[in-house]
Design an enzyme around this catalytic site. Structure first.
Site, PDB file in Angstrom:
ATOM      1  N   GLN A 103      58.437 -48.895 -46.458  1.00  0.00           N
ATOM      2  CA  GLN A 103      59.190 -47.823 -45.799  1.00  0.00           C
ATOM      3  C   GLN A 103      60.429 -48.348 -45.077  1.00  0.00           C
ATOM      4  O   GLN A 103      61.124 -47.599 -44.401  1.00  0.00           O
ATOM      5  CB  GLN A 103      58.279 -47.095 -44.809  1.00  0.00           C
ATOM      6  CG  GLN A 103      57.107 -46.393 -45.474  1.00  0.00           C
ATOM      7  CD  GLN A 103      56.128 -45.797 -44.478  1.00  0.00           C
ATOM      8  OE1 GLN A 103      56.341 -45.818 -43.271  1.00  0.00           O
ATOM      9  NE2 GLN A 103      55.026 -45.249 -44.991  1.00  0.00           N
ATOM     10  N   HIS A 113      55.885 -47.584 -41.042  1.00  0.00           N
ATOM     11  CA  HIS A 113      55.888 -47.016 -39.687  1.00  0.00           C
ATOM     12  C   HIS A 113      56.944 -47.670 -38.791  1.00  0.00           C
ATOM     13  O   HIS A 113      56.651 -48.192 -37.717  1.00  0.00           O
ATOM     14  CB  HIS A 113      54.500 -47.144 -39.055  1.00  0.00           C
ATOM     15  CG  HIS A 113      53.454 -46.309 -39.718  1.00  0.00           C
ATOM     16  ND1 HIS A 113      52.184 -46.163 -39.207  1.00  0.00           N
ATOM     17  CD2 HIS A 113      53.478 -45.581 -40.859  1.00  0.00           C
ATOM     18  CE1 HIS A 113      51.477 -45.380 -40.004  1.00  0.00           C
ATOM     19  NE2 HIS A 113      52.252 -45.017 -41.021  1.00  0.00           N
ATOM     20  N   GLU A 127      52.706 -34.016 -35.712  1.00  0.00           N
ATOM     21  CA  GLU A 127      52.954 -33.368 -34.421  1.00  0.00           C
ATOM     22  C   GLU A 127      54.424 -33.058 -34.176  1.00  0.00           C
ATOM     23  O   GLU A 127      55.316 -33.735 -34.692  1.00  0.00           O
ATOM     24  CB  GLU A 127      52.470 -34.286 -33.288  1.00  0.00           C
ATOM     25  CG  GLU A 127      50.986 -34.560 -33.286  1.00  0.00           C
ATOM     26  CD  GLU A 127      50.545 -35.465 -32.143  1.00  0.00           C
ATOM     27  OE1 GLU A 127      49.330 -35.679 -32.009  1.00  0.00           O
ATOM     28  OE2 GLU A 127      51.423 -35.953 -31.376  1.00  0.00           O
ATOM     29  N   TYR A 143      51.360 -40.074 -25.208  1.00  0.00           N
ATOM     30  CA  TYR A 143      51.131 -39.028 -26.204  1.00  0.00           C
ATOM     31  C   TYR A 143      49.860 -39.253 -27.031  1.00  0.00           C
ATOM     32  O   TYR A 143      49.617 -38.528 -27.988  1.00  0.00           O
ATOM     33  CB  TYR A 143      52.380 -38.859 -27.073  1.00  0.00           C
ATOM     34  CG  TYR A 143      53.471 -38.187 -26.276  1.00  0.00           C
ATOM     35  CD1 TYR A 143      53.720 -36.827 -26.382  1.00  0.00           C
ATOM     36  CD2 TYR A 143      54.206 -38.901 -25.323  1.00  0.00           C
ATOM     37  CE1 TYR A 143      54.679 -36.196 -25.597  1.00  0.00           C
ATOM     38  CE2 TYR A 143      55.163 -38.276 -24.535  1.00  0.00           C
ATOM     39  CZ  TYR A 143      55.388 -36.922 -24.679  1.00  0.00           C
ATOM     40  OH  TYR A 143      56.328 -36.299 -23.879  1.00  0.00           O
ATOM     41  N   TYR A 163      42.551 -41.763 -43.729  1.00  0.00           N
ATOM     42  CA  TYR A 163      42.814 -41.498 -45.141  1.00  0.00           C
ATOM     43  C   TYR A 163      41.554 -41.581 -45.990  1.00  0.00           C
ATOM     44  O   TYR A 163      41.494 -41.016 -47.079  1.00  0.00           O
ATOM     45  CB  TYR A 163      43.884 -42.472 -45.662  1.00  0.00           C
ATOM     46  CG  TYR A 163      45.221 -42.243 -45.018  1.00  0.00           C
ATOM     47  CD1 TYR A 163      45.979 -41.124 -45.332  1.00  0.00           C
ATOM     48  CD2 TYR A 163      45.738 -43.128 -44.081  1.00  0.00           C
ATOM     49  CE1 TYR A 163      47.201 -40.886 -44.738  1.00  0.00           C
ATOM     50  CE2 TYR A 163      46.972 -42.910 -43.481  1.00  0.00           C
ATOM     51  CZ  TYR A 163      47.693 -41.789 -43.823  1.00  0.00           C
ATOM     52  OH  TYR A 163      48.902 -41.559 -43.218  1.00  0.00           O
TER      53      TYR A 163
END
Length: 468
Positions: free
Chosen positions: A180, A246, A341, A351, A362
């Protein structure tokens, strides 16, 4: 009120033990299907029926298949039997309830591709006008004077879009374009007209001990023609990681003139998101334009804490914007399987990831039995199933009648644009737009008052033009 999954799982165990003392006795029909689902199924399969969009039906999804699975179970695969906990009548009702839930996920799973660039939405008809093509993964877009666009490609290339053509810009940082990672977000300095400064987020890397390690970095540079100069990293997240996902990386200037940006937890949820000492990962940060720290950051006076941290307990925020009235920073972030979210970032707040979550792992196993805990912020909104949110923008101006003040989120997973209608700080309605247009990576309001979206593979940028 949202139910605590831990309580549900415990309740399931208690009921099962109690009923084991009544084997052979017919149990009365005391619970409806929805209650039985929450009691017996939600702990593993998620509290909302839309979670079934993620379900692989190994043993079939017809009513007789579900009845058999519920009644007899598949012990070797972790599916318990409930034949002694529920009557056949209850099991039949539960199977019907699940089948209804399966039908409801059709809105996510259709594979029909758009046959036109004209789309009928609830409030208006929209034409997707092609602005740029020839990209692979356009991760971020920003708007230059003269109706030109800056577009990053995750491969590491930076482009100026002018008259629908791509002009390569030299001087972009060297990136680790794996997984990513790559060249990610881009924004202009609030004083760009006089400074020509821009900011890029990217996956910075180094080789150490024979391994390639990477992290999220923020570069500041001057745009002169089609070249970057005066490049300087003003933030490099610690620690570096072997993982290649991430990164977070969204950026937004606040009304205070400071730069807010997200850093994902890099896949190490057990350590990074909840650790504020010596750890920048799984956080939203706030810095000055030169990388220095605002004096009123929430952890400036906390011994050992990273002073740039604005909020923590995040997984992977890939959307960030500013509320046009309140000036608050809003984010969306990826949950695991379920539990994406929308949040309003508040200084010093936790959070919750991974201690509280509305998603499951998963592999179908619960990550946490908690969806709420004292001292941890509840999301303003969460999605089940996960839509894979990326990009975030409020609709402003008067070009989009009926959309004023709405919140737009790109969906990577289901390849649409999500319109969320707000009443105060509550999502009261949602609409799926441009279904299967492609993985929507970014969405922005431009100075010309139009909405633009960036779509992946093939990489394109579209302008949303309302039709009369």
């Amino acid at each position: 009120m949202r139910k605590n999954l831990g309580i549900l799982v415990m309740l399931t165990a208690i009921i099962a033990v109690c009923m084991s003392f009544n084997v052979g006795k017919k149990q009365p029909l005391v619970k409806d299907a929805a209650t039985n689902y929450k009691t017996y199924c939600a702990g593993c399969h998620g509290e909302k029926m839309d979670m079934f969009v993620d379900r692989n039906w190994k043993h079939g999804n017809k009513k007789e298949d579900l009845f058999k699975a519920i009644k007899s179970g598949y012990a070797d695969e972790g599916m318990p039997s409930f034949g002694e906990s529920m009557t056949d009548q209850e099991i039949n009702a539960l199977a019907d309830y699940i089948l209804t839930g399966i039908k409801n996920v059709g809105k996510y799973t259709s594979n029909d591709r758009p046959k036109s660039d004209i789309f009928k939405a609830e409030a208006m008809t929209i034409k997707l006008e092609l602005v740029a093509e020839g990209l692979d993964v356009p991760w971020g877009i920003a708007f230059l004077p003269g109706n030109e666009i800056l577009a990053t490609d995750r491969s590491g290339k930076l482009y100026r879009v002018k008259n629908k053509s791509l002009q390569a810009i030299s001087g972009a940082p060297q990136v680790l374009a794996r997984g990513q990672g790559g060249l990610m977000d881009v924004i202009l300095d609030p004083d760009f007209a006089s400074s020509n400064m821009i900011y890029l987020s990217y996956s910075k890397f180094k080789n150490e001990g024979g391994a390639t390690l990477a992290t999220t970095a923020i570069m500041k540079a001057k745009l002169t023609g089609n070249a970057l100069t005066e490049q300087k990293d003003i933030f490099v997240a610690e620690p570096y990681s072997r993982t290649q996902h991430h990164y977070g990386s969204r950026m937004q200037f606040g009304k205070d003139g400071y730069l807010y940006f997200s850093v994902g937890e890099r896949g190490n949820e057990k350590e990074n998101p909840q650790q504020i000492k010596g750890n920048d990962l799984g956080k939203v940060h706030r810095i000055k334009k030169d990388g220095s720290i605002p004096a009123d950051n929430p952890f400036v006076n906390t011994p050992g804490a990273e002073a740039s941290i604005f909020s923590y307990g995040h997984r992977n925020p890939q959307g960030m914007t500013i509320h046009p009235v309140t000036g608050k920073i809003w984010t969306n972030e990826h949950g695991p399987r379920g539990g994406d979210e929308i949040n309003i970032e508040e200084p010093g707040k936790n959070y919750g990831w991974p201690i509280i979550t509305y998603g499951i792992n998963y592999n179908g196993k619960p990550i946490s039995n908690l969806t709420a805990k004292e001292g941890m912020v509840q999301p303003l909104h969460y999605w089940i199933p996960s839509i894979g949110p990326s990009g975030l923008a409020f609709v402003t101006g008067n070009r989009y009648k009926g959309w004023e003040g709405n919140l737009l989120s790109g969906s990577l997973r289901f390849q649409f644009l999500q319109r969320s209608v707000l009443k105060g700080n509550k999502v009261v309605k949602e609409e799926i737009l441009f279904k299967n247009i492609g993985r929507v990576r970014d969405v922005r309001m431009a100075p010309d008052g139009y909405i633009y979206i960036a779509v992946e593979s093939p990489g394109r940028v579209y302008k949303l033009v309302p039709q009369s």
